[in-house]
Write a protein that holds these residues in place. Structure first.
Motif, PDB file in Angstrom:
ATOM      1  N   MET A  26      -7.643   5.505  -3.190  1.00  9.99           N
ATOM      2  CA  MET A  26      -7.187   4.117  -3.350  1.00  9.99           C
ATOM      3  C   MET A  26      -8.405   3.197  -3.528  1.00  9.99           C
ATOM      4  O   MET A  26      -8.882   2.573  -2.586  1.00  9.99           O
ATOM      5  CB  MET A  26      -6.318   3.705  -2.160  1.00  9.99           C
ATOM      6  CG  MET A  26      -5.014   4.474  -2.096  1.00  9.99           C
ATOM      7  SD  MET A  26      -3.821   3.802  -0.921  1.00  9.99           S
ATOM      8  CE  MET A  26      -4.385   4.508   0.622  1.00  9.99           C
ATOM      9  N   TRP A  62      -2.077  -0.682  -3.761  1.00 10.23           N
ATOM     10  CA  TRP A  62      -1.921   0.659  -4.331  1.00 10.23           C
ATOM     11  C   TRP A  62      -0.433   0.986  -4.348  1.00 10.23           C
ATOM     12  O   TRP A  62       0.120   1.562  -3.422  1.00 10.23           O
ATOM     13  CB  TRP A  62      -2.695   1.708  -3.539  1.00 10.23           C
ATOM     14  CG  TRP A  62      -2.931   2.941  -4.364  1.00 10.23           C
ATOM     15  CD1 TRP A  62      -2.284   4.129  -4.287  1.00 10.23           C
ATOM     16  CD2 TRP A  62      -3.887   3.077  -5.426  1.00 10.23           C
ATOM     17  NE1 TRP A  62      -2.768   5.012  -5.224  1.00 10.23           N
ATOM     18  CE2 TRP A  62      -3.776   4.391  -5.938  1.00 10.23           C
ATOM     19  CE3 TRP A  62      -4.844   2.221  -5.992  1.00 10.23           C
ATOM     20  CZ2 TRP A  62      -4.565   4.868  -6.986  1.00 10.23           C
ATOM     21  CZ3 TRP A  62      -5.628   2.692  -7.023  1.00 10.23           C
ATOM     22  CH2 TRP A  62      -5.491   4.006  -7.516  1.00 10.23           C
ATOM     23  N   THR A  76       0.830  -1.201   0.000  1.00  8.02           N
ATOM     24  CA  THR A  76       0.000   0.000   0.000  1.00  8.02           C
ATOM     25  C   THR A  76       0.864   1.251   0.000  1.00  8.02           C
ATOM     26  O   THR A  76       1.720   1.414   0.873  1.00  8.02           O
ATOM     27  CB  THR A  76      -0.935   0.016   1.228  1.00  8.02           C
ATOM     28  OG1 THR A  76      -1.731  -1.176   1.241  1.00  8.02           O
ATOM     29  CG2 THR A  76      -1.858   1.217   1.198  1.00  8.02           C
ATOM     30  N   GLN A 129      -3.390  -3.319 -10.281  1.00  9.17           N
ATOM     31  CA  GLN A 129      -3.665  -3.489  -8.852  1.00  9.17           C
ATOM     32  C   GLN A 129      -4.567  -4.708  -8.680  1.00  9.17           C
ATOM     33  O   GLN A 129      -5.559  -4.860  -9.397  1.00  9.17           O
ATOM     34  CB  GLN A 129      -4.339  -2.250  -8.282  1.00  9.17           C
ATOM     35  CG  GLN A 129      -3.639  -0.938  -8.622  1.00  9.17           C
ATOM     36  CD  GLN A 129      -2.253  -0.835  -8.064  1.00  9.17           C
ATOM     37  OE1 GLN A 129      -2.056  -0.673  -6.864  1.00  9.17           O
ATOM     38  NE2 GLN A 129      -1.245  -0.934  -8.935  1.00  9.17           N
ATOM     39  N   PRO A 152      -0.967   2.732 -10.817  1.00  8.05           N
ATOM     40  CA  PRO A 152      -2.291   2.273 -10.389  1.00  8.05           C
ATOM     41  C   PRO A 152      -3.360   2.778 -11.344  1.00  8.05           C
ATOM     42  O   PRO A 152      -3.241   3.864 -11.917  1.00  8.05           O
ATOM     43  CB  PRO A 152      -2.439   2.901  -8.998  1.00  8.05           C
ATOM     44  CG  PRO A 152      -1.048   3.182  -8.547  1.00  8.05           C
ATOM     45  CD  PRO A 152      -0.276   3.511  -9.783  1.00  8.05           C
TER      46      PRO A 152
END
Length: 526
Positions: free
Chosen positions: A167, A455, A153, A490, A485
Motif C-alpha cells: 500500500m 487503498w 483502507t 488513490q 489502486p
C-alpha cells in the motif's frame, strides 16, 4: 518547519521487526498467523503507533503475539539518553494482546523517541525485540504545523501485493514528515473479502496476501480483529504508524456497508449473523482494541472528540455513524429521530466547541461530505434512499436540517475560519459553499476538501446538491466504478499552517505524493 524522520531501514525494523515477522507465502496468497509459543520470547510484529498527541500527553499502542507485559521507554534524544521507563498494561486475550499506554508529563513541542517491548509473563528476562517510533508533542507557540488526512483502507477486494510495493500511499505520506494524520474512517473494510488474486485493468494478475479472517465478511469478534491485523501486515502502514501520529475516526465499513442501528441484514446471504447490534458490538470492541485512540472516561465508546494543536488549530473529529437515523428518502420537513446524523448531543458539543474556540482555524474532520449525493438504493416504493446528508436539489430537508442549524449557529456566533475535511467517496475534490448559490442561505461561506481512498477502489464523481450552494473548485475522479489502486485513483490531502501569520495551504495529492492542486487560505482575524 523543523522535522525529524527515521531512516526507512530503521522505520521498517522498528515498525514490526520485519525480519522476525512470519514469512508470507505469496504463492498461496496467505499470511500464516503468528501462534503464541512459537518463539522463545514474545514477538511484536504489528509495530507501534502514537495517537491523540497533545502538548504533554501521547497514547502509545502496540501488540504482542501472546500474554505479556507492555514496557515503554521514551526520551528526547534518539540515543535514549536519560530515558524514562514505564510499565504498561498486561496484554491478554481480552484485548487481542493489544496494549495502550498514555504517556503524560511530556515537554511541549518536543521530538519524542519511544520504544516498546513485551515482557514474557513466565520469564521476566525474556522480552521482545524493541519496536521504535517517534512523534512531536503539540506546540504552545506559533510554529508551522503540517498534517494529513484521507480515508478508506483495503476496500472493494484490493489488498496487499508485496510484488507491487504494498500500500504505497502510506509510504508517500510518511515521506511528508507530517506532524499527524487524520484517518476519516473506513480504517478497515470488515465487509470486503480479499481474494488471493485480483485482476488489474491491464490484464495483469495481482497476487494478494490473504488471511482466514479476510476470506469472508467479519461477523465474530475474532474476525473483526483479524481485519485490523491484516492492514498491519503491510510494511508501509507499519512504517507510517511509527513516524506519524494518528488520529482515527470511523465510518461504516468498520462494521458493514452503510450501517446504522436500523440496518436490515435479513436478505444478505453473506451474513449468518443477522443482528446489526451484535455486529456493531464486535466491531466496536475490535476498533477500540486497535485504534491508537484515548478512551473517553465518561463514554468509553465515544469516538467524536476535540484536539487542540497549538494556537492556530482546533480539530473537531466527528462521528457521523453512531447516532444517525435510518437511511431514507431524506425529505422530512421537521427534524426528529429519523433526521439525526450527528445526533443532538454531538451537535450541541460541536456548536458550543466552535463558538468557544480561540484557535485561528477550526477544522471539522467529517466521515462524509455535506453536498455530495451518496445513494443507498431504493425503498419498496421506488424512492431513492440516501446514505449521506444530501438528498437532491431544493430546500433543507431531512438530515440537511441538522447541518442547516449548525451552519446558522456558526454564522450567529461569528465563528471564523471553519474548514471541513472529509473522505468516503473515493475521489478527491475542493468544494466551496456560498449562500449566494444556495437554497438555504443563513450561513457563512466555507470550504470543504475531499480526499481518498488510501487503498481501495476508485469511484465518482458524485452529483452535487444545491441546498448549501456547493461549487466544484477542482476535482479528480476515475469516472468508473472500483478503479484499481495504482491507476491514479488513490489520494490524500495535506494541510500546512504557517506559524507566523496562520495562513493555511491545502494540497490535494496522489498516491506518489505529487501535488495535484493547492490553495492558500488567509484567515480572518479572531
Amino acid at each position: 518547519m523543523a522535522t525529524f524522520r527515521l531512516s526507512r531501514r530503521a522505520a521498517l525494523a522498528g515498525a514490526g521487526t520485519l525480519l522476525a515477522a512470519p514469512r508470507l507465502s505469496l504463492g498461496q496468497g496467505t499470511a500464516p498467523a503468528v501462534m503464541p509459543g512459537t518463539s522463545a520470547r514474545p514477538q511484536a510484529n504489528w509495530g507501534a503507533a502514537t495517537g491523540d498527541v497533545s502538548a504533554d500527553r501521547a497514547l502509545i499502542w502496540s501488540r504482542a503475539d501472546r500474554p505479556a507485559r507492555m514496557l515503554v521507554e521514551w526520551a528526547t534524544t534518539e540515543g535514549f539518553r536519560d530515558a524514562k521507563r514505564l510499565n504498561g498494561p498486561h496484554v491478554t486475550e481480552a484485548t487481542d494482546f493489544t496494549g495502550k499506554l498514555d504517556l503524560s508529563g511530556l515537554p511541549p513541542d518536543q521530538e519524542i523517541f519511544y520504544r516498546v517491548r513485551f515482557q514474557d509473563l513466565s520469564d521476566p528476562r525474556a522480552a521482545s525485540e524493541p519496536v521504535v517510533g517517534r512523534f512531536r508533542t503539540v506546540p504552545v507557540s506559533r510554529r508551522d504545523v503540517k498534517f494529513l488526512w484521507s480515508g478508506d483502507t483495503v476496500g472493494q477486494g484490493w489488498g496487499i501485493d508485496e510484488s507491487r510495493g504494498g500500500m504505497v500511499t502510506y509510504e508517500s505520506m510518511r515521506k511528508t514528515g507530517a506532524d499527524f494524520f487524520i484517518h476519516c474512517g473506513d480504517t478497515i473494510y470488515a465487509d470486503s473479502v480479499i481474494p488471493a488474486q485480483i485482476r488489474y485493468p491491464d490484464g495483469t494478475v495481482s497476487n494478494q496476501i490473504t488471511t482466514p479472517e479476510k476470506s469472508k465478511v467479519a461477523e465474530t469478534l475474532a474476525e473483526f480483529r483479524g481485519a485490523h491485523r491484516y492492514n498491519l501486515l503491510d510494511r508501509n502502514v507499519r512504517a507510517f504508524h511509527s513516524e506519524v501520529a494518528q488520529m482515527w475516526m470511523w465510518d461504516d465499513h468498520e462494521v458493514t456497508n452503510n450501517w446504522s442501528d436500523s440496518k436490515d441484514l435479513s436478505g444478505n446471504a453473506a451474513y449468518r449473523e443477522k443482528h446489526i447490534g451484535q455486529l456493531r458490538a464486535n466491531a466496536t470492541r475490535a476498533f477500540l482494541d486497535y485504534a491508537p485512540l484515548r478512551i473517553n472516561t465518561d463514554e468509553p465508546e465515544r469516538v467524536y472528540r476535540k484536539v487542540s494543536y497549538g494556537p492556530h488549530l482546533d480539530l473537531f473529529m466527528l462521528d457521523m455513524r453512531s447516532y444517525r437515523g435510518p437511511n431514507s428518502p431524506n425529505r422530512q420537513e421537521v427534524a426528529g429521530p429519523e433526521t439525526d446524523f450527528l445526533g443532538a448531543a454531538q451537535l450541541r458539543w460541536l456548536r458550543d466547541g466552535l463558538a468557544s474556540s480561540r484557535a485561528t482555524w477550526k477544522v471539522i474532520a467529517a466521515d462524509m461530505p455535506i453536498g455530495l449525493q451518496v445513494p443507498d438504493g431504493k425503498d419498496a416504493g421506488g424512492r431513492a434512499l440516501f446514505e449521506a446528508i444530501a438528498n437532491g436539489h431544493g430546500p433543507a430537508l431531512g438530515r440537511e436540517l441538522e447541518i442547516a442549524s449548525l451552519l446558522s449557529a456558526i454564522k450567529a456566533n461569528d465563528v471564523r475560519n471553519v474548514v471541513w475535511l472529509t473522505a468516503d467517496v473515493h475521489y478527491t475534490a475542493a468544494h466551496h459553499y456560498h449562500p449566494d448559490r444556495a437554497q438555504f442561505r443563513d450561513f457563512k461561506p466555507f470550504y470543504e476538501f475531499v480526499s481518498g481512498p488510501l487503498w481501495a477502489g476508485g469511484f465518482g464523481p458524485n452529483a452535487l446538491d444545491d441546498t448549501f450552494g456547493p461549487e466544484v473548485v477542482w476535482q479528480k475522479a476515475p469516472g468508473t466504478n472500483n478503479a484499481a489502486p495504482g491507476e491514479g485513483t488513490q489520494f490524500f490531502g495535506e494541510v500546512q499552517i504557517a506559524g507566523e501569520d496562520g495562513a493555511m495551504t491545502v494540497l490535494l495529492k496522489d498516491l506518489t505524493g505529487a501535488t495535484l492542486w493547492q490553495r492558500r487560505l488567509v484567515p480572518e482575524p479572531v
